[in-house]
Design an enzyme around this catalytic site. Sequence first.
Site, PDB file in Angstrom:
ATOM      1  N   CYS A   7       0.929  -1.256  -0.218  1.00  0.00           N
ATOM      2  CA  CYS A   7      -0.148   0.026  -0.041  1.00  0.00           C
ATOM      3  C   CYS A   7       0.824   1.169  -0.085  1.00  0.00           C
ATOM      4  CB  CYS A   7      -1.019   0.056   0.986  1.00  0.00           C
ATOM      5  SG  CYS A   7      -0.194   0.381   2.864  1.00  0.00           S
ATOM      6  N   ASN A  10       2.091   1.727   4.227  1.00  0.00           N
ATOM      7  CA  ASN A  10       2.608   0.137   5.133  1.00  0.00           C
ATOM      8  C   ASN A  10       2.490   0.483   6.371  1.00  0.00           C
ATOM      9  OD1 ASN A  10       5.668  -1.812   5.241  1.00  0.00           O
ATOM     10  ND2 ASN A  10       3.430  -2.709   5.096  1.00  0.00           N
ATOM     11  N   CYS A  12      -1.243   0.891   7.531  1.00  0.00           N
ATOM     12  CA  CYS A  12      -2.693   0.577   7.795  1.00  0.00           C
ATOM     13  C   CYS A  12      -3.143  -0.677   6.778  1.00  0.00           C
ATOM     14  CB  CYS A  12      -3.434   1.678   7.299  1.00  0.00           C
ATOM     15  SG  CYS A  12      -3.322   3.235   8.440  1.00  0.00           S
ATOM     16  N   ARG A  13      -3.475  -0.439   5.706  1.00  0.00           N
ATOM     17  CA  ARG A  13      -3.966  -1.365   4.878  1.00  0.00           C
ATOM     18  C   ARG A  13      -2.946  -2.600   4.558  1.00  0.00           C
ATOM     19  NH1 ARG A  13      -5.314   2.069  -0.234  1.00  0.00           N
ATOM     20  NH2 ARG A  13      -3.641   3.107   0.550  1.00  0.00           N
ATOM     21  N   SER A  14      -1.784  -2.626   4.184  1.00  0.00           N
ATOM     22  CA  SER A  14      -0.830  -3.695   3.906  1.00  0.00           C
ATOM     23  C   SER A  14      -0.468  -4.635   4.980  1.00  0.00           C
ATOM     24  CB  SER A  14       0.273  -3.453   2.795  1.00  0.00           C
ATOM     25  OG  SER A  14       1.135  -2.405   3.629  1.00  0.00           O
ATOM     26  N   ASP A 123      -8.449   3.738   1.717  1.00  0.00           N
ATOM     27  CA  ASP A 123      -7.498   3.872   2.529  1.00  0.00           C
ATOM     28  C   ASP A 123      -8.204   4.379   3.930  1.00  0.00           C
ATOM     29  OD1 ASP A 123      -5.328   4.995   4.105  1.00  0.00           O
ATOM     30  OD2 ASP A 123      -4.263   6.084   2.538  1.00  0.00           O
TER      31      ASP A 123
HETATM   32  P1  4NP Z   1      -1.900   2.994   4.229  1.00  0.00           P
HETATM   33  O1  4NP Z   1      -2.384   4.315   4.733  1.00  0.00           O
HETATM   34  O2  4NP Z   1      -1.267   3.282   2.798  1.00  0.00           O
HETATM   35  O3  4NP Z   1      -3.191   2.030   4.101  1.00  0.00           O
HETATM   36  O4  4NP Z   1      -0.666   2.483   5.110  1.00  0.00           O
HETATM   37  C1  4NP Z   1      -1.508   5.536   4.720  1.00  0.00           C
HETATM   38  C2  4NP Z   1      -0.710   5.669   5.997  1.00  0.00           C
HETATM   39  C3  4NP Z   1      -0.142   6.920   6.176  1.00  0.00           C
HETATM   40  C4  4NP Z   1      -0.161   7.776   4.742  1.00  0.00           C
HETATM   41  C5  4NP Z   1      -0.762   7.445   3.808  1.00  0.00           C
HETATM   42  C6  4NP Z   1      -1.666   6.381   3.804  1.00  0.00           C
HETATM   43  N1  4NP Z   1       0.748   8.966   4.863  1.00  0.00           N
HETATM   44  O5  4NP Z   1       0.928   9.472   3.940  1.00  0.00           O
HETATM   45  O6  4NP Z   1       1.347   9.292   6.211  1.00  0.00           O
END
Ligand code: 4NP
Length: 158
Positions: A7, A10, A12-14, A123
Amino acid sequence: MKILMVCLGNICRSPIAEGVLRAHALDVDLPLMVDSCGFERYHLGVAPDKRAINVCKTHGIDISGLRQRLFKVEDFDHFDKIYVMDANNYSDVKRMARSPKDMDKVAFLLDVVSPNKNTPVPDPYYGDSFDFENTYQLINNACMEIVKSLIASHNAAK
Ligand code: 4NP
């Protein structure tokens, strides 16, 4: 079999996908190596978001020990399958690909339940606990399907 979940952050989702897929594979003794990574440097080396840890915990899965890492080009060699959460992740991975063959391994995670739709896993980072639960359920459905089809192909090869 080695599977990589990808994702943006890295956190939240992955990592949810990594923990859920590993847990389902363990449940049925399926030998599966699972990892996850992202493209955003801000959270390098840190644990998953607390809300991601919590939603997994409510479903009996501990992802607190996971640590953020970045996608690297060698991941194309090391993994048999690379699942992305959305179109941005797909573009990020594609930018790193050395050949069309590298991209043969890459698929949208939710395509395992809705083939060829490229449906994104939303997300939840800017959302609330309901968004995390929704994301968890979508990921869980896909991971159950992955394990089901791996068992089917494992049995067919016997
Ligand atoms: P993820 O969510 O891609 O599901 O881990 C996010 C977590 C943090 C950020 C973006 C997406 N960020 O830009 O900090």
